[in-house]
Design an enzyme around this catalytic site. Structure first.
Site, short mmCIF file in Angstrom:
data_model
loop_
_atom_site.label_atom_id
_atom_site.label_comp_id
_atom_site.label_asym_id
_atom_site.label_seq_id
_atom_site.Cartn_x
_atom_site.Cartn_y
_atom_site.Cartn_z
N HIS A 1 -1.49 2.18 8.57
CA HIS A 1 -1.84 1.34 7.42
C HIS A 1 -1.34 2.05 6.17
CE1 HIS A 1 -4.60 -1.35 9.61
NE2 HIS A 1 -5.00 -0.27 10.26
N HIS B 1 -3.56 5.27 12.59
CA HIS B 1 -4.70 4.87 13.42
C HIS B 1 -4.25 4.79 14.87
CE1 HIS B 1 -8.15 1.79 14.23
NE2 HIS B 1 -8.34 2.96 14.84
N GLU C 1 10.52 -5.49 -13.64
CA GLU C 1 10.06 -4.79 -12.44
C GLU C 1 8.54 -4.90 -12.34
OE1 GLU C 1 13.61 -1.38 -12.36
OE2 GLU C 1 11.57 -0.81 -12.93
N GLU D 1 16.08 7.51 -14.92
CA GLU D 1 15.91 7.31 -16.36
C GLU D 1 14.93 8.34 -16.92
OE1 GLU D 1 16.41 2.88 -17.70
OE2 GLU D 1 15.04 2.95 -16.00
N LEU E 1 -0.75 3.15 -16.63
CA LEU E 1 -1.63 3.95 -17.50
C LEU E 1 -1.11 3.94 -18.93
CD1 LEU E 1 -2.20 6.95 -15.11
CD2 LEU E 1 -4.07 5.85 -16.35
N PHE F 1 14.16 0.83 -8.29
CA PHE F 1 13.46 1.10 -9.55
C PHE F 1 13.72 2.54 -10.01
CE2 PHE F 1 9.66 -2.08 -9.09
CZ PHE F 1 10.55 -3.09 -8.77
N HIS G 1 -0.85 2.41 15.23
CA HIS G 1 -0.27 1.76 14.06
C HIS G 1 -0.62 2.57 12.82
CE1 HIS G 1 -4.36 0.18 14.62
NE2 HIS G 1 -4.41 0.07 13.31
N ASN H 1 16.02 5.22 -10.87
CA ASN H 1 17.43 5.44 -11.20
C ASN H 1 17.61 6.54 -12.25
OD1 ASN H 1 16.34 4.01 -13.28
ND2 ASN H 1 17.65 2.21 -13.05
N ASP I 1 1.17 -7.76 4.45
CA ASP I 1 0.06 -8.70 4.32
C ASP I 1 0.12 -9.54 3.06
OD1 ASP I 1 -1.14 -8.13 6.76
OD2 ASP I 1 -2.20 -6.40 5.95
N TYR J 1 -7.74 -7.66 10.97
CA TYR J 1 -8.28 -6.56 10.16
C TYR J 1 -9.01 -7.08 8.93
CZ TYR J 1 -7.04 -2.11 12.22
OH TYR J 1 -7.02 -0.99 13.01
#
Length: 753
Positions: free
Chosen positions: A512, A674, A631, A657, A520, A653, A510, A655, A376, A461
């Site tokens: 969602h 759903h 990123e 570390e 943080l 992302f 389907h 990897n 979306d 929706y």
């Protein structure tokens, strides 16, 4: 009549006149107890939050004028641009780098330059492509730089661009021309000449990079009702990848379980009597499946929430303050609501909290339904957050805020009153205790919460996005799904993919899945990740060694690497997982914030799928990575139309570390499966269809910070609980005199469509 009687009557008359004068003089005045109280001043310098602010319409217009005059190529307004034209697709704020912002907010550094991110489609070039420019400084831009190569490690292919409104208009015109080749079939199947049928797009658009072929599902259109529940059984596959609209073609037709090369072939089969036709009548507005028109006259009004002495929060520019909370808010036209610099009692807890993506993945035995995987963000989660209805979408007396965007046009648009802010009384204690032993007393605190809400309508929706801030220092993020289900024409073994919800309507199963970014900063930027859970140990009873006891104990673990901190969707996860500061609280416990996820997600797309990497964020219910400027988001608006070679693949992302004493980001997936059923008609209800997560203080404070709330209640058996001075709840009876005069209802949400 004697003199004494006359004097008595005269005195009574004077007293009556005096009483009437007093009433007239005080009429309309607000009682002193109802007067708005001044709000506590926060310690945040005025205007600092504007470093995160969305662009104003004036700034957007300045960027458009700059681009029109400085790129050296002709630009066509995107609202009428053909694929072979150049146009400005969108303009949004370019949020400065975090280090630069923190130097400004915390270190007394210079205010970062205000810049915009402009997305342009270059179709009128030898090598058509998508290019992103950073334009600034605002308000009067003087320079631009291309950010595409560095950000995406190369050019963005033109076929990845989202479909524009003008492109859909041209596709619809093509389909209408093709439908005219099957007049007798349409009259028989649908009581139609094609003009009362509407199309619904699917996505992605093909099977490999470079494809731009889309299945469109046809429905009966009924004014004033959702057409999504009225499929006619007809679907068409359109190729619209050529830069020349005149070369677009209809490649395939599906009807009631059969495929045809064209609408002409479909007509031939019908005329020859070789086609089984389900004859549908044009639905009527008063009987159509899914009508939302009321069936009963209005009843008595329900409960109304109001603030006796006015709102206890304040909204200034893009910053909200409320009982120790401070939040900068905004709206990305693609990805939707975003919050920055969330502080409690002056300490930053979250640098960024933003919605990233909403995936809806369908199953069906019709081609449109079985191939649908909506991302979306590429349609515009923020752009399609329309005006909220006061008294229903949000409390009547909430504060409503306009949001502005520039997308697919050179003129800024405004969605009035599309974000609301209010204090919510949940009718539940935040905490309470009734003491019935030793001393007799009652203590408690109402659970009053600040809510920031917006609602996006994405085709059928409606997603209700809530960000809630509690007096305990907790942040709650929640999404509810409502609106219409999407459906397929019921045929064959349709119930393998959902439930029949109408005469010819299959409510298709389907999932969602929703993705969030949570940056943080718990007591500073440098945090670690700690898990805690329970185990049992069997030990000899210390006071009775011939017996054993099953003793639960706490298992703590510090996770060192990103791979350890990537928790697969629907797999068991430690019950306590916290971002931990190196600094302790008063009790020598690490100051922490716990992540608590509430989700009922479906199954993630198998990793063997050719498009899975484009939604690889969905592999994980939680993944914690080191924060990097390169990123910034877990996905891209360009992933929808080329999921086979994703512009951003979140899996990259992770990897392995180190994540000890680093600036960390939590990426959270929530969702639900759903399976539509009869009670989803006319609309899916929000009950049971809400998911989200909490950020809860865990040894961050020395005690529950809500003990300092002025709303706290305490009275003992030795006090008069009915006395206003002893018990604030006893003062509420007078607050009924403070019921506000509500402003007249107004709604202008249809004006900007």
């Amino acid at each position: 009549m004697n003199l004494k009687t006359v004097l008595i009557l005269l005195a009574l008359a004077l007293a009556t006149i005096f009483a009437l004068v007093c009433v007239l003089l005080t009429k309309g005045r607000t009682p002193r107890s109802c007067q708005h109280l001044p709000l506590e001043q926060e310690d945040i310098e005025d205007g600092q939050s504007l470093v995160f602010a969305d662009l104003t319409p004036e700034e957007m217009s300045q960027v458009v004028r700059y681009l029109q005059g400085n790129l050296g190529v002709p630009l066509v307004d995107a609202s009428r641009a053909k694929p072979s034209d150049n146009c400005i697709a969108s303009v949004d704020v370019q949020v400065p780098a975090k280090a630069e912002v923190l130097r400004f907010l915390d270190g007394g550094g210079a205010r970062p330059a205000r810049e915009a991110l402009a997305v342009l489609y270059f179709g009128n070039q030898a090598d058509p492509n998508i290019t992103e420019y950073v334009v600034g400084p605002l308000p009067l831009p003087a320079d631009h730089r291309a950010g595409t190569g560095q950000k995406y490690r190369g050019k963005l292919p033109y076929h990845r661009r989202p479909v524009t409104g003008k492109e859909y208009v041209d596709i619809n015109a093509l389909i209408q021309r093709e439908l005219k080749k099957a007049p007798r079939f349409l009259a028989a199947c649908c009581e139609s000449d094609g003009t009362n049928l509407v199309i619904l797009t699917t996505a992605p658009r093909g099977f490999k990079s470079g494809d731009r072929m889309t299945w469109f599902v046809l429905f009966h259109n009924v004014a004033g009702s959702g057409y999504y529940l009225s499929p006619v059984g007809l679907e068409v596959l359109v190729g619209h990848g050529d830069l020349q609209v005149s070369r677009w073609q209809l490649h395939k037709v599906f009807y009631n379980g059969q495929y045809f090369a064209s609408t002409g072939d479909l007509e031939q089969e019908f005329v020859a009597g070789a086609l089984e036709v389900v004859r549908l009548k044009q639905p009527q507005a008063d009987t159509v499946l899914g009508s939302m028109r009321p069936r009963r006259p209005p009843g008595s009004p329900g409960p109304l929430q109001f603030e006796p002495q006015g709102p206890r929060y304040s909204v200034r520019d893009n910053r909200i303050t409320f009982q120790g909370w401070s939040i900068a808010f905004g709206m990305n036209p693609n990805t939707g609501p975003r919050l920055f610099d969330v502080r409690y009692r002056g300490e930053r807890i979250v640098y960024e909290l933003s919605l990233q993506e909403a995936l809806a993945l369908y199953g069906s035995n019709c081609p449109g339904g079985m191939s649908t995987r909506y991302l979306d963000g590429s349609f515009g989660i923020g752009r399609f957050a329309y005006e909220l209805v006061q008294g229903l979408d949000c409390p009547y007396t909430a504060t409503y805020v306009d949001r502005h965007y520039l997308a697919e046009t050179d003129t800024p648009k405004t969605n009035q009153n599309s974000l609301c802010i209010f204090e919510h009384d949940s009718a539940l204690p935040l905490r309470r205790h009734f003491s019935d032993s030793q001393s007799l007393y009652y203590g408690g605190l109402r659970k009053n919460t600040l809510v920031i809400r917006t609602i996006s309508t994405l085709i059928n929706y409606d997603y209700i996005w809530d960000f809630m801030f509690h007096g305990s220092g907790a942040v709650e993020v929640r999404v509810h799904a409502t609106g219409y289900i999407s459906s397929s024409f019921f045929h064959g073994q349709g119930t393998d993919y959902g439930n029949r919800v109408g005469p010819h309507t299959l409510g298709t199963m389907h999932l969602h899945h929703i993705h969030y970014k949570v940056d943080l900063d718990v007591d500073g930027q440098l945090n670690s990740l700690e898990t805690q859970d329970m185990e049992y140990e069997f030990v000899k009873d210390p006071w009775s060694t011939q017996n054993t006891i099953e003793r639960p104990y706490l298992r703590r673990e510090r996770l060192e690497k990103e791979d350890e901190a990537a928790f697969p969707l629907n797999a068991p996860m430690p019950r306590y997982l916290s971002f931990v500061s190196p600094n302790p609280n008063k009790w020598e416990q690490p100051r922490s914030y716990r992540i608590q996820i509430i989700s009922f997600a479906g199954k993630h797309l198998p990793t063997s799928s050719s498009m899975e990497r484009s939604i690889s964020w969905g592999r994980y219910q939680l993944a914690v990575t080191r924060r990097k400027e390169e990123e910034p988001t877990s996905t891209s608006i360009y992933n929808q139309n080329d999921p086979w070679t994703p512009t951003v693949a979140f899996a990259d992302f992770i990897n392995n570390e180190t994540i000890t004493n680093e600036d960390l980001v939590a990426w959270i997936t929530v969702g639900f499966l759903h399976i539509p059923h009869a009670e989803d008609v006319p609309n899916t209800v929000t009950v049971g269809n809400g998911v989200g997560f909490f950020l809860r203080p865990y040894n961050y404070f020395n005690e529950d910070p809500s003990v300092d709330s002025s709303d706290s209640v305490y009275f003992s058996s030795e006090q008069d609980a009915g006395a206003c001075g002893a018990n604030p709840l006893a003062c509420l009876s007078s607050a009924t005199a403070c019921a506000p005069r509500l402003p007249p209802f107004h709604f202008g949400g249809f004006l900007n469509l």
